[in-house]
Design a protein around this motif. Sequence first.
Motif, PDB file in Angstrom:
ATOM      1  N   LEU A 193       0.835  -1.353   0.057  1.00  0.00           N
ATOM      2  CA  LEU A 193      -0.204   0.001   0.234  1.00  0.00           C
ATOM      3  C   LEU A 193       1.130   1.136  -0.526  1.00  0.00           C
ATOM      4  CD1 LEU A 193      -2.506  -1.126   3.195  1.00  0.00           C
ATOM      5  CD2 LEU A 193      -2.941  -1.084   0.361  1.00  0.00           C
ATOM      6  N   PRO A 194       1.854   1.296  -1.275  1.00  0.00           N
ATOM      7  CA  PRO A 194       2.618   2.680  -1.014  1.00  0.00           C
ATOM      8  C   PRO A 194       1.784   3.892  -0.650  1.00  0.00           C
ATOM      9  CG  PRO A 194       2.915   1.048  -2.917  1.00  0.00           C
ATOM     10  CD  PRO A 194       1.381   0.487  -2.383  1.00  0.00           C
ATOM     11  N   GLY A 195       2.234   4.963   0.106  1.00  0.00           N
ATOM     12  CA  GLY A 195       1.742   5.706   0.779  1.00  0.00           C
ATOM     13  C   GLY A 195       0.863   5.899   2.033  1.00  0.00           C
ATOM     14  N   ALA A 196       0.894   4.812   2.069  1.00  0.00           N
ATOM     15  CA  ALA A 196      -0.111   4.263   3.776  1.00  0.00           C
ATOM     16  C   ALA A 196       0.852   5.261   5.113  1.00  0.00           C
ATOM     17  CB  ALA A 196       0.029   2.686   3.830  1.00  0.00           C
ATOM     18  N   ARG A 197      -0.200   5.580   5.625  1.00  0.00           N
ATOM     19  CA  ARG A 197       0.527   5.937   6.736  1.00  0.00           C
ATOM     20  C   ARG A 197       0.149   5.299   8.242  1.00  0.00           C
ATOM     21  NH1 ARG A 197      -1.729  11.763   7.355  1.00  0.00           N
ATOM     22  NH2 ARG A 197      -3.587  11.096   7.054  1.00  0.00           N
ATOM     23  N   VAL A 198       1.048   4.436   8.736  1.00  0.00           N
ATOM     24  CA  VAL A 198       0.794   3.498  10.078  1.00  0.00           C
ATOM     25  C   VAL A 198       1.266   4.881  11.010  1.00  0.00           C
ATOM     26  CG1 VAL A 198       1.090   1.655  11.109  1.00  0.00           C
ATOM     27  CG2 VAL A 198       1.287   1.895   8.667  1.00  0.00           C
ATOM     28  N   ARG A 199       0.833   4.580  12.454  1.00  0.00           N
ATOM     29  CA  ARG A 199       1.046   5.149  13.374  1.00  0.00           C
ATOM     30  C   ARG A 199       0.793   4.747  14.740  1.00  0.00           C
ATOM     31  NH1 ARG A 199      -0.776  11.650  11.992  1.00  0.00           N
ATOM     32  NH2 ARG A 199       1.173  12.167   9.983  1.00  0.00           N
ATOM     33  N   ARG A 200       1.025   4.849  15.758  1.00  0.00           N
ATOM     34  CA  ARG A 200       1.177   4.273  17.060  1.00  0.00           C
ATOM     35  C   ARG A 200      -0.479   4.903  17.897  1.00  0.00           C
ATOM     36  NH1 ARG A 200       6.984   3.553  16.988  1.00  0.00           N
ATOM     37  NH2 ARG A 200       7.516   1.332  17.455  1.00  0.00           N
ATOM     38  N   ARG A 201      -0.786   4.532  18.387  1.00  0.00           N
ATOM     39  CA  ARG A 201      -1.980   5.638  18.594  1.00  0.00           C
ATOM     40  C   ARG A 201      -2.066   5.293  20.483  1.00  0.00           C
ATOM     41  NH1 ARG A 201      -3.621   9.745  15.765  1.00  0.00           N
ATOM     42  NH2 ARG A 201      -3.382   8.862  13.523  1.00  0.00           N
ATOM     43  N   THR A 202      -3.094   5.171  20.803  1.00  0.00           N
ATOM     44  CA  THR A 202      -3.465   5.043  22.387  1.00  0.00           C
ATOM     45  C   THR A 202      -4.342   3.735  22.579  1.00  0.00           C
ATOM     46  OG1 THR A 202      -3.798   6.530  24.649  1.00  0.00           O
ATOM     47  CG2 THR A 202      -5.218   6.242  22.585  1.00  0.00           C
ATOM     48  N   GLY A 203      -4.481   3.058  23.569  1.00  0.00           N
ATOM     49  CA  GLY A 203      -5.402   2.449  23.706  1.00  0.00           C
ATOM     50  C   GLY A 203      -4.657   1.075  23.130  1.00  0.00           C
ATOM     51  N   PHE A 204      -3.575   0.759  23.183  1.00  0.00           N
ATOM     52  CA  PHE A 204      -2.466  -0.468  22.401  1.00  0.00           C
ATOM     53  C   PHE A 204      -3.467  -0.575  20.865  1.00  0.00           C
ATOM     54  CE2 PHE A 204      -3.297  -1.262  27.117  1.00  0.00           C
ATOM     55  CZ  PHE A 204      -1.892  -1.582  27.332  1.00  0.00           C
ATOM     56  N   ARG A 205      -3.549   0.302  20.660  1.00  0.00           N
ATOM     57  CA  ARG A 205      -3.949   0.551  19.169  1.00  0.00           C
ATOM     58  C   ARG A 205      -2.386   0.479  18.174  1.00  0.00           C
ATOM     59  NH1 ARG A 205      -7.051  -2.526  21.849  1.00  0.00           N
ATOM     60  NH2 ARG A 205      -8.955  -3.048  21.018  1.00  0.00           N
ATOM     61  N   VAL A 206      -2.757   0.546  16.832  1.00  0.00           N
ATOM     62  CA  VAL A 206      -2.087   1.493  15.922  1.00  0.00           C
ATOM     63  C   VAL A 206      -3.166   1.763  14.787  1.00  0.00           C
ATOM     64  CG1 VAL A 206       0.657   0.554  16.608  1.00  0.00           C
ATOM     65  CG2 VAL A 206      -1.358  -0.796  14.521  1.00  0.00           C
ATOM     66  N   THR A 207      -3.103   2.882  13.723  1.00  0.00           N
ATOM     67  CA  THR A 207      -3.326   2.921  12.799  1.00  0.00           C
ATOM     68  C   THR A 207      -3.063   2.817  11.604  1.00  0.00           C
ATOM     69  OG1 THR A 207      -3.224   6.300  12.800  1.00  0.00           O
ATOM     70  CG2 THR A 207      -5.393   4.480  14.188  1.00  0.00           C
ATOM     71  N   LEU A 208      -3.570   2.673  10.393  1.00  0.00           N
ATOM     72  CA  LEU A 208      -2.641   3.126   8.943  1.00  0.00           C
ATOM     73  C   LEU A 208      -4.435   3.386   8.373  1.00  0.00           C
ATOM     74  CD1 LEU A 208      -1.389  -0.158   7.176  1.00  0.00           C
ATOM     75  CD2 LEU A 208      -3.345   1.115   6.255  1.00  0.00           C
ATOM     76  N   ARG A 209      -3.590   3.988   7.783  1.00  0.00           N
ATOM     77  CA  ARG A 209      -4.396   5.175   6.930  1.00  0.00           C
ATOM     78  C   ARG A 209      -3.831   5.171   5.045  1.00  0.00           C
ATOM     79  NH1 ARG A 209      -7.240  10.987   7.054  1.00  0.00           N
ATOM     80  NH2 ARG A 209      -7.604  11.424   5.776  1.00  0.00           N
ATOM     81  N   TRP A 210      -4.850   4.969   4.223  1.00  0.00           N
ATOM     82  CA  TRP A 210      -4.337   4.001   2.480  1.00  0.00           C
ATOM     83  C   TRP A 210      -5.323   5.384   1.501  1.00  0.00           C
ATOM     84  CZ3 TRP A 210      -5.741   1.115  -1.295  1.00  0.00           C
ATOM     85  CH2 TRP A 210      -4.832   1.360  -2.495  1.00  0.00           C
ATOM     86  N   THR A 211      -4.820   6.112   0.820  1.00  0.00           N
ATOM     87  CA  THR A 211      -6.340   6.046  -0.277  1.00  0.00           C
ATOM     88  C   THR A 211      -5.255   5.456  -1.665  1.00  0.00           C
ATOM     89  OG1 THR A 211      -6.014   8.625   0.796  1.00  0.00           O
ATOM     90  CG2 THR A 211      -6.486   8.329  -1.534  1.00  0.00           C
ATOM     91  N   ALA A 212      -6.382   4.964  -1.796  1.00  0.00           N
ATOM     92  CA  ALA A 212      -6.068   4.416  -3.390  1.00  0.00           C
ATOM     93  C   ALA A 212      -5.805   5.463  -4.380  1.00  0.00           C
ATOM     94  CB  ALA A 212      -7.313   3.483  -4.053  1.00  0.00           C
ATOM     95  N   PRO A 213      -4.350   4.978  -5.353  1.00  0.00           N
ATOM     96  CA  PRO A 213      -4.311   6.223  -6.528  1.00  0.00           C
ATOM     97  C   PRO A 213      -5.046   5.567  -7.277  1.00  0.00           C
ATOM     98  CG  PRO A 213      -3.825   3.940  -6.554  1.00  0.00           C
ATOM     99  CD  PRO A 213      -4.083   3.697  -5.151  1.00  0.00           C
ATOM    100  N   VAL A 214      -5.498   7.262  -7.551  1.00  0.00           N
ATOM    101  CA  VAL A 214      -6.702   7.432  -9.006  1.00  0.00           C
ATOM    102  C   VAL A 214      -5.491   7.697 -10.430  1.00  0.00           C
ATOM    103  CG1 VAL A 214      -8.142   9.998  -9.835  1.00  0.00           C
ATOM    104  CG2 VAL A 214      -7.442   9.046  -8.075  1.00  0.00           C
ATOM    105  N   GLU A 215      -6.553   6.760 -10.898  1.00  0.00           N
ATOM    106  CA  GLU A 215      -5.760   6.405 -12.696  1.00  0.00           C
ATOM    107  C   GLU A 215      -5.685   7.793 -13.364  1.00  0.00           C
ATOM    108  OE1 GLU A 215      -5.550   2.349 -11.984  1.00  0.00           O
ATOM    109  OE2 GLU A 215      -6.845   2.829 -13.266  1.00  0.00           O
ATOM    110  N   GLN A 216      -4.672   7.874 -13.667  1.00  0.00           N
ATOM    111  CA  GLN A 216      -4.521   9.149 -14.453  1.00  0.00           C
ATOM    112  C   GLN A 216      -4.585   8.416 -15.696  1.00  0.00           C
ATOM    113  OE1 GLN A 216      -4.395  11.992 -14.453  1.00  0.00           O
ATOM    114  NE2 GLN A 216      -4.068  11.469 -12.116  1.00  0.00           N
ATOM    115  N   ASP A 217      -5.881   9.476 -16.779  1.00  0.00           N
ATOM    116  CA  ASP A 217      -6.240   8.643 -18.325  1.00  0.00           C
ATOM    117  C   ASP A 217      -5.172   8.929 -19.336  1.00  0.00           C
ATOM    118  OD1 ASP A 217      -7.677   7.962 -20.621  1.00  0.00           O
ATOM    119  OD2 ASP A 217      -9.030  10.326 -20.004  1.00  0.00           O
ATOM    120  N   ALA A 218      -4.621   7.846 -19.787  1.00  0.00           N
ATOM    121  CA  ALA A 218      -3.302   8.114 -20.450  1.00  0.00           C
ATOM    122  C   ALA A 218      -4.153   8.203 -22.543  1.00  0.00           C
ATOM    123  CB  ALA A 218      -2.760   6.280 -20.484  1.00  0.00           C
ATOM    124  N   ARG A 219      -4.946   8.651 -22.048  1.00  0.00           N
ATOM    125  CA  ARG A 219      -4.683   8.867 -23.362  1.00  0.00           C
ATOM    126  C   ARG A 219      -4.687  10.072 -24.293  1.00  0.00           C
ATOM    127  NH1 ARG A 219     -11.508   6.970 -24.417  1.00  0.00           N
ATOM    128  NH2 ARG A 219     -11.676   7.180 -22.551  1.00  0.00           N
TER     129      ARG A 219
END
Length: 252
Positions: free
Chosen positions: A226-252
Amino acid sequence: MSADAPREPFDLRTTRNALVRAAERQLGRWNARHPWDHNAHFHRWVLAGVPAGARRVLDVGSGRGDLARALRGVAAEVEGIDPDARMAYAAASALRDLDGVHIARRTLAEHAADPSRHGAYDAVSMIASLHHQDPVAAFAQARALLRPGGRLLVVSLVRPVGPADRIWDLTNVLTNPLIGLVKHQRPVRALPPADAAGPGRREDAMPITDADFSTAELRELAHEHLPGARVRRRTGFRVTLRWTAPVEQDAR
């Protein structure tokens, strides 16, 4: 053990030190009297991460359906899936009168096996469910389900490994009772044993398992899959991961 043998690193969770275990029991009694839901604590984070104007959202490992209910406030249609029959039944029963929410007993792999669902979701959420799955497979399945620009939002348990994780683990141990006091100021008077059977045992108690990957390993997997994903340590013994799917560019 010889004098030259390397010493095992101190592990707060597994040490047999009598003082540590006594302190753990005392903290456990305090936490039981001032409980707080570590997963529900992150609902606001998930809701804030759903793209604006989302129409269709998938909650993986929906449990009793609390997050699915909250997600309905930011998306037109919410689907919750859980492989556990008790969890799926509890969520479906609790949300049966809420329009736009659908709960099914199903794994993420089974859900993603339907090509008609590929690219259909504006967001996929997982709270305390990633460590029940193969993370590499779960990442691939979530990628297939998300539309371009869609968001994967994960809150996970991890296995503490290394000094940074152990310091973070200790910080969570110390802050957990303080957060409990703020969130649940009136102490619980009586609690049944966690493993009790019969009337004191909730039939919809969440399945529990330990994570077998660390924060560093999760970061490595995310970097690869998941290139570009952000993984962070949080409270409550948890970590978070946030990732946005890439927007494909129109090649035409």
